[in-house]
Design a protein around this motif. Structure first.
Motif, PDB file in Angstrom:
ATOM      1  N   SER A 163      60.482   0.295-132.633  1.00 27.51           N
ATOM      2  CA  SER A 163      61.499   0.949-131.802  1.00 27.51           C
ATOM      3  C   SER A 163      61.581   0.388-130.389  1.00 27.51           C
ATOM      4  CB  SER A 163      61.217   2.450-131.728  1.00 27.51           C
ATOM      5  OG  SER A 163      59.937   2.690-131.155  1.00 27.51           O
ATOM      6  N   SER A 164      60.512  -0.228-129.900  1.00 24.80           N
ATOM      7  CA  SER A 164      60.506  -0.734-128.521  1.00 24.80           C
ATOM      8  C   SER A 164      60.471  -2.248-128.452  1.00 24.80           C
ATOM      9  CB  SER A 164      59.314  -0.152-127.763  1.00 24.80           C
ATOM     10  OG  SER A 164      58.097  -0.488-128.413  1.00 24.80           O
ATOM     11  N   ASP A 165      60.744  -2.920-129.573  1.00 21.36           N
ATOM     12  CA  ASP A 165      60.681  -4.377-129.634  1.00 21.36           C
ATOM     13  C   ASP A 165      62.035  -4.984-129.999  1.00 21.36           C
ATOM     14  OD1 ASP A 165      57.881  -4.246-129.169  1.00 21.36           O
ATOM     15  OD2 ASP A 165      57.551  -3.855-131.296  1.00 21.36           O
ATOM     16  N   LEU A 169      61.336  -2.617-124.569  1.00 22.85           N
ATOM     17  CA  LEU A 169      62.743  -2.294-124.362  1.00 22.85           C
ATOM     18  C   LEU A 169      62.867  -0.867-123.814  1.00 22.85           C
ATOM     19  CD1 LEU A 169      64.310  -3.741-127.641  1.00 22.85           C
ATOM     20  CD2 LEU A 169      64.437  -4.744-125.362  1.00 22.85           C
ATOM     21  N   GLN A 170      64.053  -0.515-123.357  1.00 21.96           N
ATOM     22  CA  GLN A 170      64.335   0.786-122.753  1.00 21.96           C
ATOM     23  C   GLN A 170      63.583   1.031-121.440  1.00 21.96           C
ATOM     24  OE1 GLN A 170      63.241   1.265-126.436  1.00 21.96           O
ATOM     25  NE2 GLN A 170      65.283   0.449-126.744  1.00 21.96           N
ATOM     26  N   GLY A 220      62.112  -8.116-139.180  1.00 22.36           N
ATOM     27  CA  GLY A 220      60.875  -7.952-138.416  1.00 22.36           C
ATOM     28  C   GLY A 220      61.137  -7.684-136.952  1.00 22.36           C
ATOM     29  N   ARG A 221      60.287  -8.198-136.090  1.00 19.89           N
ATOM     30  CA  ARG A 221      60.390  -7.924-134.656  1.00 19.89           C
ATOM     31  C   ARG A 221      59.698  -9.014-133.855  1.00 19.89           C
ATOM     32  NH1 ARG A 221      55.497  -4.275-132.678  1.00 19.89           N
ATOM     33  NH2 ARG A 221      53.895  -4.898-134.151  1.00 19.89           N
ATOM     34  N   PHE A 222      60.014  -9.068-132.560  1.00 17.17           N
ATOM     35  CA  PHE A 222      59.209  -9.856-131.633  1.00 17.17           C
ATOM     36  C   PHE A 222      59.107  -9.102-130.321  1.00 17.17           C
ATOM     37  CE2 PHE A 222      63.413 -11.428-130.362  1.00 17.17           C
ATOM     38  CZ  PHE A 222      63.302 -11.643-129.005  1.00 17.17           C
ATOM     39  N   ALA A 238      70.281  -5.667-131.586  1.00 18.67           N
ATOM     40  CA  ALA A 238      69.932  -4.245-131.539  1.00 18.67           C
ATOM     41  C   ALA A 238      70.105  -3.583-132.898  1.00 18.67           C
ATOM     42  CB  ALA A 238      70.814  -3.539-130.508  1.00 18.67           C
ATOM     43  N   GLY A 239      69.157  -2.727-133.244  1.00 19.60           N
ATOM     44  CA  GLY A 239      69.218  -2.019-134.520  1.00 19.60           C
ATOM     45  C   GLY A 239      68.586  -2.756-135.673  1.00 19.60           C
ATOM     46  N   THR A 240      68.017  -3.951-135.413  1.00 15.27           N
ATOM     47  CA  THR A 240      67.427  -4.719-136.514  1.00 15.27           C
ATOM     48  C   THR A 240      65.910  -4.816-136.413  1.00 15.27           C
ATOM     49  OG1 THR A 240      67.492  -6.917-135.455  1.00 15.27           O
ATOM     50  CG2 THR A 240      69.525  -6.131-136.503  1.00 15.27           C
ATOM     51  N   SER A 241      65.301  -4.229-135.389  1.00 11.27           N
ATOM     52  CA  SER A 241      63.864  -4.351-135.193  1.00 11.27           C
ATOM     53  C   SER A 241      63.099  -3.352-136.048  1.00 11.27           C
ATOM     54  CB  SER A 241      63.508  -4.134-133.721  1.00 11.27           C
ATOM     55  OG  SER A 241      62.097  -4.169-133.535  1.00 11.27           O
TER      56      SER A 241
END
Length: 222
Positions: free
Chosen positions: A115-117, A166-167, A130-132, A109-112
Motif C-alpha cells: 500500500s505504501s510502495d 508514498l502518501q 509486484g512493487r518497488f 498507481a493501483g498496481t502495487s
C-alpha cells in the motif's frame, strides 16, 4: 365613563400588535431571502507564493533500473521474489537556500502489492506484478551529513523515517533534530531501489511479461 376610556386603549393595543406582527413578518422574509442568496453562491480564492529560488533534481543513470531478462523458473512460486538491489544517486541543486521537500508520485498507481510502495504494473490483464520501494542513504546537504525525515500532514510536522513511503513528503533534517525541515542549497544522497515480484504461481508466464514500474520525484517548495 371608565369603560369608554378603556375601549380606545384596547383598540390601540390591537393596532400596535398588528403593526408589530407585520414588521416581524417582513424581517423574517428578509432574513429568509438573505439566507437563500448566501446558499446560492460560493467564494473561490487563488493563492500562492512565488519563490526566487528554483531547484533541479537529477538521478544518475537517467533514473533507470534495468533488471534485464529474468527466467520465470527462477522466481519463487509460493512467496515473493526479491530482485537484486540497485543504487542511484539523487542530486538536488537549488539556486539558494530553499525549504523544499520531495513528493513521490506512483505512475502505476493501483498496481502495487504494497500500500505504501510503487507498483510494477499489471500482467495477465489484471494481476499486480509486484512493487518497488526507495531507501535514502548517505544524505549530505551543503557538505554536512543530514538524516531523512518525512511528513504525513503536508509539511506541518516531521519525523525520522528510514524508509520513505508514498502518501508522505520526503525531507531533510539535522542529525540531532528530526522534527524540523532544514533549508538546503545542494543535496546529494543514494537511493537504494528494491524490487519485489509477487509469488509466481498466480501468473501465466507462457509469454514474456514486462516489469513496468514508474515513479516521479517532484520537488515541492515549502
Amino acid at each position: 365613563m371608565p369603560c369608554a376610556l378603556q375601549q380606545p386603549t384596547l383598540h390601540w393595543n390591537n393596532l400596535k400588535m398588528n403593526k408589530s406582527l407585520t414588521l416581524l413578518g417582513t424581517a423574517l422574509l428578509l432574513a429568509s431571502s438573505a439566507s437563500a442568496f448566501a446558499a446560492s453562491s460560493v467564494d473561490l480564492t487563488v493563492k500562492g507564493l512565488i519563490t526566487p529560488n528554483a531547484c533541479t533534481p537529477t538521478l544518475s543513470g537517467g533514473g533507470v533500473v534495468d533488471h534485464g531478462k529474468i527466467a520465470s523458473k527462477d522466481l519463487v512460486q509460493n512467496n515473493p521474489t526479491s530482485l537484486p538491489r540497485f543504487t542511484l544517486q539523487l542530486t538536488i541543486n537549488c539556486e539558494g537556500l530553499t525549504a523544499m521537500a520531495i513528493r513521490p508520485i506512483d505512475n502505476r498507481a493501483g498496481t502495487s502489492t504494497g500500500s505504501s510502495d510503487f507498483g510494477l504494473g499489471l500482467i495477465n490483464e489484471n494481476k499486480k506484478l509486484g512493487r518497488f520501494y526507495l531507501t535514502p542513504l548517505n544524505m549530505v546537504a551543503d557538505a554536512v551529513a543530514v538524516q531523512p525525515i518525512a511528513s504525513s500532514d503536508g509539511g506541518s510536522t516531521w519525523y525520522a523515517e528510514r524508509l520513505w513511503e508514498l502518501q508522505t513528503l520526503w525531507g531533510v533534517g539535522a542529525l540531532d533534530d528530526a522534527t524540523a525541515l532544514i533549508p538546503v542549497k545542494d543535496l546529494v544522497m543514494d537511493l537504494e531501489v528494491a524490487t519485489q515480484i509477487a509469488r509466481a504461481d498466480q501468473f501465466d508466464f507462457s509469454e514474456e511479461q514486462p516489469i513496468d514500474g514508474s515513479g516521479t520525484l517532484e520537488v515541492m517548495y515549502l
